[in-house]
Design a protein around this motif. Structure first.
Motif, PDB file in Angstrom:
ATOM      1  N   ASP A  10       0.811  -1.214   0.000  1.00  0.00           N
ATOM      2  CA  ASP A  10       0.000   0.000   0.000  1.00  0.00           C
ATOM      3  C   ASP A  10       0.846   1.265   0.000  1.00  0.00           C
ATOM      4  OD1 ASP A  10      -0.250  -1.645   2.624  1.00  0.00           O
ATOM      5  OD2 ASP A  10      -0.112   0.398   3.320  1.00  0.00           O
ATOM      6  N   GLY A  11       2.111   1.150   0.324  1.00  0.00           N
ATOM      7  CA  GLY A  11       2.978   2.306   0.209  1.00  0.00           C
ATOM      8  C   GLY A  11       3.620   2.342  -1.167  1.00  0.00           C
ATOM      9  N   SER A  12       4.520   3.313  -1.366  1.00  0.00           N
ATOM     10  CA  SER A  12       5.251   3.391  -2.622  1.00  0.00           C
ATOM     11  C   SER A  12       6.672   2.905  -2.384  1.00  0.00           C
ATOM     12  CB  SER A  12       5.297   4.839  -3.118  1.00  0.00           C
ATOM     13  OG  SER A  12       4.001   5.392  -3.095  1.00  0.00           O
ATOM     14  N   HIS A  13       7.278   2.387  -3.430  1.00  0.00           N
ATOM     15  CA  HIS A  13       8.657   1.932  -3.291  1.00  0.00           C
ATOM     16  C   HIS A  13       9.573   2.842  -4.095  1.00  0.00           C
ATOM     17  CE1 HIS A  13      12.156  -0.570  -3.019  1.00  0.00           C
ATOM     18  NE2 HIS A  13      12.239  -0.621  -4.332  1.00  0.00           N
ATOM     19  N   LEU A  14      10.607   3.307  -3.433  1.00  0.00           N
ATOM     20  CA  LEU A  14      11.623   4.099  -4.142  1.00  0.00           C
ATOM     21  C   LEU A  14      12.860   3.231  -4.301  1.00  0.00           C
ATOM     22  CD1 LEU A  14      11.742   7.645  -2.489  1.00  0.00           C
ATOM     23  CD2 LEU A  14      10.688   6.994  -4.643  1.00  0.00           C
ATOM     24  N   ASP A  15      13.316   3.045  -5.530  1.00  0.00           N
ATOM     25  CA  ASP A  15      14.540   2.270  -5.708  1.00  0.00           C
ATOM     26  C   ASP A  15      15.728   3.070  -5.175  1.00  0.00           C
ATOM     27  OD1 ASP A  15      16.109   3.572  -8.096  1.00  0.00           O
ATOM     28  OD2 ASP A  15      14.002   3.587  -8.671  1.00  0.00           O
TER      29      ASP A  15
ATOM     30  N   THR B 107       3.662   6.231   2.425  1.00  0.00           N
ATOM     31  CA  THR B 107       2.792   7.115   1.649  1.00  0.00           C
ATOM     32  C   THR B 107       2.000   6.300   0.634  1.00  0.00           C
ATOM     33  OG1 THR B 107       4.432   8.880   1.862  1.00  0.00           O
ATOM     34  CG2 THR B 107       2.758   9.148   0.150  1.00  0.00           C
ATOM     35  N   PRO B 108       0.671   6.367   0.698  1.00  0.00           N
ATOM     36  CA  PRO B 108      -0.135   5.609  -0.270  1.00  0.00           C
ATOM     37  C   PRO B 108       0.151   6.061  -1.698  1.00  0.00           C
ATOM     38  CG  PRO B 108      -1.507   6.505   1.499  1.00  0.00           C
ATOM     39  CD  PRO B 108      -0.157   7.144   1.627  1.00  0.00           C
ATOM     40  N   HIS B 109      -0.059   5.159  -2.641  1.00  0.00           N
ATOM     41  CA  HIS B 109       0.109   5.495  -4.054  1.00  0.00           C
ATOM     42  C   HIS B 109      -0.749   6.703  -4.410  1.00  0.00           C
ATOM     43  CE1 HIS B 109       2.705   2.415  -5.534  1.00  0.00           C
ATOM     44  NE2 HIS B 109       1.978   1.456  -4.990  1.00  0.00           N
ATOM     45  N   GLY B 110      -0.195   7.553  -5.240  1.00  0.00           N
ATOM     46  CA  GLY B 110      -0.972   8.690  -5.706  1.00  0.00           C
ATOM     47  C   GLY B 110      -0.880   9.903  -4.804  1.00  0.00           C
TER      48      GLY B 110
END
Lengths: 215, 120
Positions: A10-15, B107-110
């Motif tokens: 549900d989070g974002s992944h930063l490479d 942080t949720p997508h978007g």
């Protein structure tokens, strides 16, 4: 039912590379060393305003204006600056005129110095290890990979760029263009012809289809 | 030297200059710092040469592989130069990168990622 912690779903992944560059950007802007607006301006300049068309205009003018060609041969930095194409890295430029006896080809074996002010950003192959390592040792084989086979009587001279000196190849003017204006000649001058891994296009091949190849 | 292992990538088409946004940003940061007078372009070329010079010869990679390799060296050279000039410390860059990654995970997508979200 909310999770008690966030995970990759549900989070974002930063490479790692993205995060590292974001860290660098934040650190440098926080310190006031870099202005975020300047970053946008630089990208706009190199992606949209500077490109091989600048160099093509220099070449086409040299083909049609003997006085300019002489100036270019003697002091390419000044001649090119006079057309509004300045070297942002403060480098000097040398124009290399191809002749039937000698074909010029440019490489930067150490890193990737490139005449950005007249050619824009360098193509991937120019920056690649195979090009950098082979251009000097076997230029004919390299040119063959670009589909270019020169007559045996044509010598190949390879020029190694540095941060202080960069080169612009002036390809030979194609036959069948007698009386053409500089403006009409510009589309014949490909990026690769100004690095020396190609020739200027001959008129028969220009047209809507050929322009894509020249880009 | 065997040519097949060292084919020159992307000789035929108009390849993009950059294959990822971080490559674009690394490029722009370098030019911006130079234009701000923090280092001479010759210094930059030396730093980049030092990084690139040590790279092993690639196998038959794609243009994207070559671009990634090149900009990894580019970023490494930029960090070398900034460290040598005392402008950015490697440890701090590493800590801040981890903070960005924590912020992204939280942080949720978007939703825009805010640096402070990742601070411990």
């Amino acid at each position: 039912m909310p999770h008690d912690h966030h995970d990759h779903d549900d989070g974002s992944h930063l490479d790692d590379m993205t995060a590292r560059v974001m860290a660098l950007e934040k650190l440098l802007t926080d310190k006031g060393l870099v202005d975020p607006a300047a970053l946008d301006r630089i990208l706009d300049t190199y992606e949209t305003q500077v490109g091989p068309r600048n160099g093509a205009e220099v070449v086409a003018r040299a083909w049609t204006d003997p006085d300019f060609a002489r100036w270019l041969e003697q002091d390419a930095t000044a001649a090119i600056h006079s057309m509004g194409f300045g070297g942002r890295q403060g480098e000097h430029l040398t124009a290399l005129f191809n002749t039937p006896e000698r074909h010029n080809m440019v490489v930067c074996t150490l890193c990737s110095c490139y005449p950005w002010s007249v050619l824009g950003l360098p193509p991937v192959w120019y920056k690649s290890m195979p090009y950098r390592s082979r251009a000097v040792s076997e230029p004919r084989a390299v040119l063959a990979e670009f589909g270019l086979t020169l007559p045996e009587g044509t010598a190949i001279r390879v020029w190694d760029s540095t941060a202080e000196m960069r080169y612009l190849v002036i390809p030979m003017r194609p036959a069948g263009t007698e009386g053409w204006t500089a403006e009409k000649l510009v589309p014949l001058v490909t990026r690769d012809s100004m690095i020396g891994t190609g020739l200027a296009l001959v008129p028969d091949t220009t047209g809507p289809d050929a322009e894509g190849q020249a880009a | 030297m065997t040519a097949p292992d060292l084919a020159i990538p992307g000789t035929e088409g108009a390849e993009p200059h950059f294959f990822a946004p971080w490559q674009v940003k690394a490029f722009a940061l370098t030019v911006a710092l130079h234009e701000a007078g923090l280092f001479a372009w010759t210094e930059w070329a030396e730093a980049l040469s030092a990084r690139i010079g040590g790279a092993p010869l690639p196998q038959r990679d794609t243009p994207e592989d070559h671009a990634t390799r090149y900009y990894l060296d580019w970023l490494g050279a930029l960090e070398d130069l900034l460290a040598a000039k005392g402008l950015a410390e490697a440890d701090m860059i590493g800590d801040m990168a981890l903070t960005w990654q924590r912020a992204a995970r939280a942080t949720p997508h978007g939703t825009p990622i805010v640096y402070e979200t990742g601070q411990e």
